[in-house]
Design a protein around this motif. Structure first.
Motif, mmCIF file in Angstrom:
data_model
loop_
_atom_site.group_PDB
_atom_site.id
_atom_site.type_symbol
_atom_site.label_atom_id
_atom_site.label_comp_id
_atom_site.label_asym_id
_atom_site.label_seq_id
_atom_site.Cartn_x
_atom_site.Cartn_y
_atom_site.Cartn_z
ATOM 1 N N ASN A 1 45.888 26.274 65.773
ATOM 2 C CA ASN A 1 46.522 25.046 65.311
ATOM 3 C C ASN A 1 46.445 23.937 66.365
ATOM 4 N N VAL A 2 46.858 22.750 65.965
ATOM 5 C CA VAL A 2 46.739 21.552 66.791
ATOM 6 C C VAL A 2 47.371 21.727 68.172
ATOM 7 N N GLY A 3 48.645 22.108 68.196
ATOM 8 C CA GLY A 3 49.372 22.199 69.451
ATOM 9 C C GLY A 3 48.805 23.244 70.389
ATOM 10 N N ILE B 1 38.454 24.919 68.111
ATOM 11 C CA ILE B 1 38.243 24.206 66.842
ATOM 12 C C ILE B 1 39.504 24.364 66.009
ATOM 13 N N VAL B 2 40.042 23.257 65.542
ATOM 14 C CA VAL B 2 41.300 23.304 64.807
ATOM 15 C C VAL B 2 41.149 24.155 63.543
ATOM 16 N N LYS B 3 42.171 24.919 63.271
ATOM 17 C CA LYS B 3 42.167 25.820 62.125
ATOM 18 C C LYS B 3 41.839 25.045 60.839
ATOM 19 N N ASP B 4 41.010 25.631 59.989
ATOM 20 C CA ASP B 4 40.609 25.098 58.680
ATOM 21 C C ASP B 4 39.537 24.016 58.754
ATOM 22 N N ALA C 1 49.740 18.843 47.251
ATOM 23 C CA ALA C 1 49.466 18.739 48.685
ATOM 24 C C ALA C 1 48.500 17.603 48.962
ATOM 25 N N LEU C 2 48.512 17.135 50.216
ATOM 26 C CA LEU C 2 47.495 16.231 50.738
ATOM 27 C C LEU C 2 46.731 16.987 51.805
ATOM 28 N N VAL C 3 45.417 17.081 51.619
ATOM 29 C CA VAL C 3 44.595 17.924 52.492
ATOM 30 C C VAL C 3 43.336 17.151 52.882
ATOM 31 N N PRO C 4 42.923 17.209 54.146
ATOM 32 C CA PRO C 4 41.657 16.564 54.534
ATOM 33 C C PRO C 4 40.476 17.187 53.786
ATOM 34 N N SER C 5 39.513 16.366 53.454
ATOM 35 C CA SER C 5 38.388 16.848 52.651
ATOM 36 C C SER C 5 37.577 17.925 53.359
ATOM 37 N N TYR C 6 37.601 17.962 54.694
ATOM 38 C CA TYR C 6 36.802 18.948 55.413
ATOM 39 C C TYR C 6 37.317 20.365 55.259
ATOM 40 N N ALA C 7 38.555 20.517 54.778
ATOM 41 C CA ALA C 7 39.219 21.816 54.871
ATOM 42 C C ALA C 7 39.284 22.578 53.560
ATOM 43 N N ILE D 1 36.683 22.217 75.832
ATOM 44 C CA ILE D 1 36.626 21.108 74.877
ATOM 45 C C ILE D 1 37.230 21.581 73.568
ATOM 46 N N VAL D 2 37.885 20.654 72.859
ATOM 47 C CA VAL D 2 38.447 21.006 71.556
ATOM 48 C C VAL D 2 37.997 19.987 70.522
ATOM 49 N N PHE D 3 37.821 20.458 69.322
ATOM 50 C CA PHE D 3 37.614 19.598 68.158
ATOM 51 C C PHE D 3 38.892 19.701 67.353
ATOM 52 N N ASN D 4 39.675 18.618 67.392
ATOM 53 C CA ASN D 4 41.056 18.705 66.957
ATOM 54 C C ASN D 4 41.464 17.422 66.248
ATOM 55 N N VAL D 5 42.565 17.492 65.524
ATOM 56 C CA VAL D 5 43.121 16.308 64.886
ATOM 57 C C VAL D 5 43.744 15.421 65.964
#
Length: 293
Positions: A128-130, A97-100, A243-249, A143-147
């Motif tokens: 992180n993503v990578g 699961i991607v951080k944050d 900053a610009l941040v996704p609302s989920y985080a 399986i990953v939940f990722n950007v």
């Protein structure tokens, strides 16, 4: 000697890094170090040469690694065989699961799945993503939940869109735009940005982030990168930029009164979270997990 010690040894041997190995098991580096020392003492042999900057396997450690992996594999199979008769389906599932990323729908799905298959052993990795995509490609995750970034060249990765999260502008309360109901990227042209950005990887993370600005007609002249949202929030609350941040985080409860979040307008201003897996992965637990996802 017990199986956890072998698993810790294998993790350190594969990463050559005690910190990264400890992160696989969500325990402290000290705990892993102590277990490795106990294993070496019991075997009366040094498995690693290590100092503050470098870790490497000794010749004895290299020889032991192959056998340790076989022992863990055979023991896992033996446990599964001995319990499956009375408990039904049994298996393992490694989820990244991607951080944050925080999402109650994902939690609810995992909860229901675990209720149906209580004998599946779960491993969760937050990173992180990578790191997550690399772990998926090398078989360390199912399986990953990722950007979603640049996956077109990886034909073996299959994915589904799981969620799309709007972007929020994160501002100090004293910022002139903090009272706005909504903003566009163009409104922020002259601002100093603090952006999410991990180490360079093959998945186009930084390029995709900057592409959003280019499509608005500019690149921020003043920008710096950090690896996690909480650091971003600390810096914004300290008036070091926006900053610009996704609302989920957003752990907003920790920063109440110290930051303001304002939605960024535009359907394209959304971060796509996907569930991704290797299409050649024949883990039956993965097949069941994907069935109703």
């Amino acid at each position: 000697m017990h199986i956890r010690q072998l698993e810790y040894f294998i993790a350190v041997a594969e990463t050559l890094n005690f910190t990264k190995a400890s992160q696989r098991f969500f325990i402290s580096q000290t705990a892993v170090t102590q277990q490795i020392k106990a294993l070496e003492k019991e075997m009366n042999v040094m498995l690693f040469l290590r100092n503050k900057r470098h870790v490497e396997l000794t010749p004895a450690g290299k020889a032991f690694l192959t056998d340790a992996k076989e022992v863990v594999r055979h023991l896992t199979i033996a446990i599964a065989k001995s319990t499956s008769v009375s408990t039904g389906f049994i298996g393992t599932l490694k989820i990244g699961i991607v951080k944050d990323y925080m999402d109650v729908d994902l939690v609810d799905y995992i909860k229901l799945f675990y209720k149906e298959y209580p004998n599946i052993s779960f491993t969760f990795v937050r990173n992180n993503v990578g790191y997550l995509y690399d772990s998926l490609l090398n078989g360390n995750l199912d399986i990953v939940f990722n950007v979603k970034f640049n996956l077109e060249k990886y034909s073996q990765i299959q994915y589904r869109t799981f969620k799309k999260a709007p972007l929020l502008a994160i501002l100090p309360p004293s910022h002139p735009l903090a009272h706005k109901i909504s903003l566009t990227r163009s409104d922020l042209k002259e601002e100093a940005f603090i952006l999410i950005g991990t180490e360079e990887n093959n998945f186009g993370e930084k390029d995709s982030i900057l592409k959003g600005f280019l499509e608005s007609g500019y690149l921020p002249n003043n920008r710096q990168y950090v690896e996690d949202v909480e650091t971003i929030l600390i810096m914004v609350a300290s008036n070091m930029g926006i900053a610009l941040v996704p609302s989920y985080a957003l752990p907003l409860q920790n920063f109440a009164g110290r930051i303001i979040s304002v939605p960024i307008l535009g359907d394209e201003e959304r971060v796509e979270i996907i569930s991704a897996w290797d299409k050649s992965n024949n883990n039956p637990s993965l097949t069941k997990f994907l069935a109703n996802l």
